[in-house]
Write a protein that holds these residues in place. Structure first.
Motif, PDB file in Angstrom:
ATOM      1  N   GLY A 156       0.865   0.131  13.640  1.00 48.29           N
ATOM      2  CA  GLY A 156       1.727  -1.057  13.451  1.00 48.29           C
ATOM      3  C   GLY A 156       3.096  -1.005  13.587  1.00 48.29           C
ATOM      4  N   ASN A 157       3.984   0.457  14.032  1.00 47.97           N
ATOM      5  CA  ASN A 157       4.797   0.637  13.927  1.00 47.97           C
ATOM      6  C   ASN A 157       6.014  -0.045  13.235  1.00 47.97           C
ATOM      7  OD1 ASN A 157       3.451   1.756  17.374  1.00 47.97           O
ATOM      8  ND2 ASN A 157       5.417   2.799  15.772  1.00 47.97           N
ATOM      9  N   PRO A 158       5.899  -0.285  11.517  1.00 47.55           N
ATOM     10  CA  PRO A 158       6.825  -1.557  11.475  1.00 47.55           C
ATOM     11  C   PRO A 158       8.066  -1.128  11.495  1.00 47.55           C
ATOM     12  CG  PRO A 158       5.617   0.147   9.634  1.00 47.55           C
ATOM     13  CD  PRO A 158       4.807   0.105  10.889  1.00 47.55           C
ATOM     14  N   LYS A 159       9.294  -2.307  11.740  1.00 44.89           N
ATOM     15  CA  LYS A 159      10.561  -1.862  11.567  1.00 44.89           C
ATOM     16  C   LYS A 159      10.911  -1.029  10.199  1.00 44.89           C
ATOM     17  CE  LYS A 159      11.944  -5.602  14.280  1.00 44.89           C
ATOM     18  NZ  LYS A 159      11.889  -7.039  14.329  1.00 44.89           N
ATOM     19  N   ILE A 160      11.755  -0.518  10.606  1.00 45.55           N
ATOM     20  CA  ILE A 160      12.946   0.448   8.796  1.00 45.55           C
ATOM     21  C   ILE A 160      13.396  -0.113   8.437  1.00 45.55           C
ATOM     22  CG2 ILE A 160      11.142   2.109   8.547  1.00 45.55           C
ATOM     23  CD1 ILE A 160      12.430   3.810  10.141  1.00 45.55           C
ATOM     24  N   TYR A 161      14.288  -0.145   7.107  1.00 46.97           N
ATOM     25  CA  TYR A 161      15.504  -1.292   7.325  1.00 46.97           C
ATOM     26  C   TYR A 161      16.388  -0.120   6.597  1.00 46.97           C
ATOM     27  CZ  TYR A 161      13.065  -5.242   8.747  1.00 46.97           C
ATOM     28  OH  TYR A 161      12.449  -6.366   9.974  1.00 46.97           O
ATOM     29  N   LYS A 162      18.135  -0.297   6.510  1.00 48.49           N
ATOM     30  CA  LYS A 162      18.344   1.002   5.468  1.00 48.49           C
ATOM     31  C   LYS A 162      19.617   0.391   4.906  1.00 48.49           C
ATOM     32  CE  LYS A 162      20.129   5.134   6.818  1.00 48.49           C
ATOM     33  NZ  LYS A 162      20.349   6.124   8.180  1.00 48.49           N
ATOM     34  N   ALA A 163      20.508   0.251   4.183  1.00 49.23           N
ATOM     35  CA  ALA A 163      21.213  -0.013   3.862  1.00 49.23           C
ATOM     36  C   ALA A 163      23.184  -0.101   4.557  1.00 49.23           C
ATOM     37  CB  ALA A 163      22.029   0.481   2.552  1.00 49.23           C
ATOM     38  N   THR A 164      23.805  -0.853   4.336  1.00 50.49           N
ATOM     39  CA  THR A 164      25.137  -0.919   5.415  1.00 50.49           C
ATOM     40  C   THR A 164      26.117  -0.547   4.790  1.00 50.49           C
ATOM     41  OG1 THR A 164      25.736  -2.812   5.064  1.00 50.49           O
ATOM     42  CG2 THR A 164      24.079  -2.943   7.065  1.00 50.49           C
TER      43      THR A 164
END
Lengths: 178, 245
Positions: A144-152
């Motif tokens: 599924g290659n989900p998107k990953i998120y990070k803090a800015t």
């Protein structure tokens, strides 16, 4: 040719931070003034102390990985009157929880956050992206290659920290919880 | 998690929803005796009476009600809960539920903590506005010493290929015939004369691509300085430029 004594350098640093629109990194100051980073950091420290000692209306603080001028929090009430506009970012409980998970588990997928919170909150993610507090940082190499998120850095800035390293360890909250 | 003002009142319990959950978790109240349907009915009545209820209140309630339901259903039909969580398959159901609940409470605590950090931070003010024009000259020149050669060097460094170099002898970059300042003046004049002008109209005055790019950059600069307003109805569509009110 200017004389590069400490007072002169401090004034230079003062003017650089004064005109900057975002946090200025020590490396940037050092290369601009052609001095070692360590020296730049020492001079910034000295400036910070000077402002505090004289109880000035402004101060230098390190947030989001760089230095910025901030108003002295002592005068918050008076400034609030002056600024009037609502500059604070309202964050819902759902947004705060998502950020909490993000800060301790990043990079995370939406599903990983939903698993902890017990609810899916795609709109929360969108709001946080729109506010510039989190950002996409790639995709997970799994089905599924989900998107990953990070803090800015903006998030670190509004929390007054430089990185997740400034946060208390997770176990501090675990002990309190049990 | 706090449910603002909403108080659950059932048989021998009266208090906020999260307290009820806490007591159930600590087995001070037997979930078996709680009629969740009645609680939900009461809450839906409450929200239909209070139109200005916070979204947070509703989501928090749904979350807690869902956990109560989960606890109750697992206590009644424990065998139904085998596939609760992939990585917790081997753990007994109650343990998996407790672990998830514990995790959630930790992050809920952290969210309170970061809210406190944020509140403290709001005592400080920073300059959010761009640099005033009189200080623009004081800005360091970020393009100082920039040449095609060192751009080429940086690009190869960025791409991580030491052998990546562009043969600069075959590259020709045409000189722009206008400067950004000139183009800014032209756009400013156009919006004053015509009230509104499209980017295409401006760019059509120039043949060279680089001049069109200069026009585009000038438009962005004017927008940044809040001199003009720009509207684009679709991606890659024409841009309408208006004077800022």
């Amino acid at each position: 040719m200017e004389i590069k004594n400490d007072e002169w350098l401090k004034s230079c640093i003062e003017s650089i931070i004064f005109i900057a629109e975002s946090p200025v990194k020590t490396a940037g100051i050092a290369s601009c003034l052609q001095i070692p980073e360590k020296k730049a950091a020492e001079l910034i420290d000295a400036l910070e102390k000077e402002y505090i000692d004289k109880n000035r209306g402004f101060m230098i603080r390190k947030t989001g990985g760089g230095y910025r001028f901030y108003s002295n929090p002592q005068f918050h009430e008076q400034l609030k009157e002056f600024v009037k506009s609502n500059i604070s970012t309202y964050l819902s409980q759902a947004a705060l929880e998502t950020l909490a998970i993000m800060l301790y588990r990043q990079p995370v997928t939406r599903t990983q956050v939903a698993e902890i919170r017990g609810v899916r909150a795609d709109s929360v993610f969108q709001t946080l992206i729109d506010k510039g507090l989190i950002r996409e940082s790639g995709r997970l190499k799994e089905p599924g290659n989900p998107k990953i998120y990070k803090a800015t850095e903006r998030l670190y800035e509004i929390l007054g920290i430089n990185s997740t390293g400034d946060l208390p360890p997770l176990k501090d909250f675990e002990e309190e919880s049990s | 998690m706090v449910i603002n003002n909403y108080v659950i009142e059932i048989n021998d319990f009266s208090g906020p929803a999260n307290l009820l959950l806490e007591l159930v978790r600590k087995r001070k109240i037997d979930i078996y005796n709680i009629r969740i349907a009645a609680i939900i009915q009461d809450f839906t009545d409450y929200i239909s009476r209070n139109k200005n209820i916070l979204l947070d209140t509703i989501t928090s309630f749904i979350y807690i009600a869902a956990i109560l339901l989960e606890i109750k259903s697992s206590s009644v039909i424990p065998s139904q809960r085998k596939d609760f969580a992939e990585d917790e398959e081997l753990k007994p159901d109650n343990e998996a539920l407790a672990l998830r609940e514990r995790n959630y409470r930790i992050f809920s605590k952290i969210s309170n903590y970061i809210n406190r950090l944020k509140s403290t931070e709001e005592l400080y003010f920073i300059r959010e506005a761009p640099v005033e024009t009189q200080f623009l000259d004081a800005m360091p020149d970020f393009l100082k010493n920039l040449s095609i050669e060192n751009l080429n060097y940086l690009a190869s460094k960025l791409l991580g290929k030491s052998d990546f170099t562009i043969d600069l002898s075959t590259v020709y970059i045409e000189d722009a015939s206008i400067t950004i300042l000139d183009a800014m003046e032209k756009i400013k004049k156009a919006v004053v004369d015509k009230k509104e002008v499209s980017f295409k109209e401006i760019a059509d005055n120039y043949d060279l691509l680089v001049d069109k790019i200069v026009c585009f950059l000038s438009m962005l600069e004017l927008y940044k300085n809040e001199v003009i307003d720009i509207i684009q109805f679709e991606n890659f569509g024409d841009i309408i430029i208006k004077k800022m009110k």
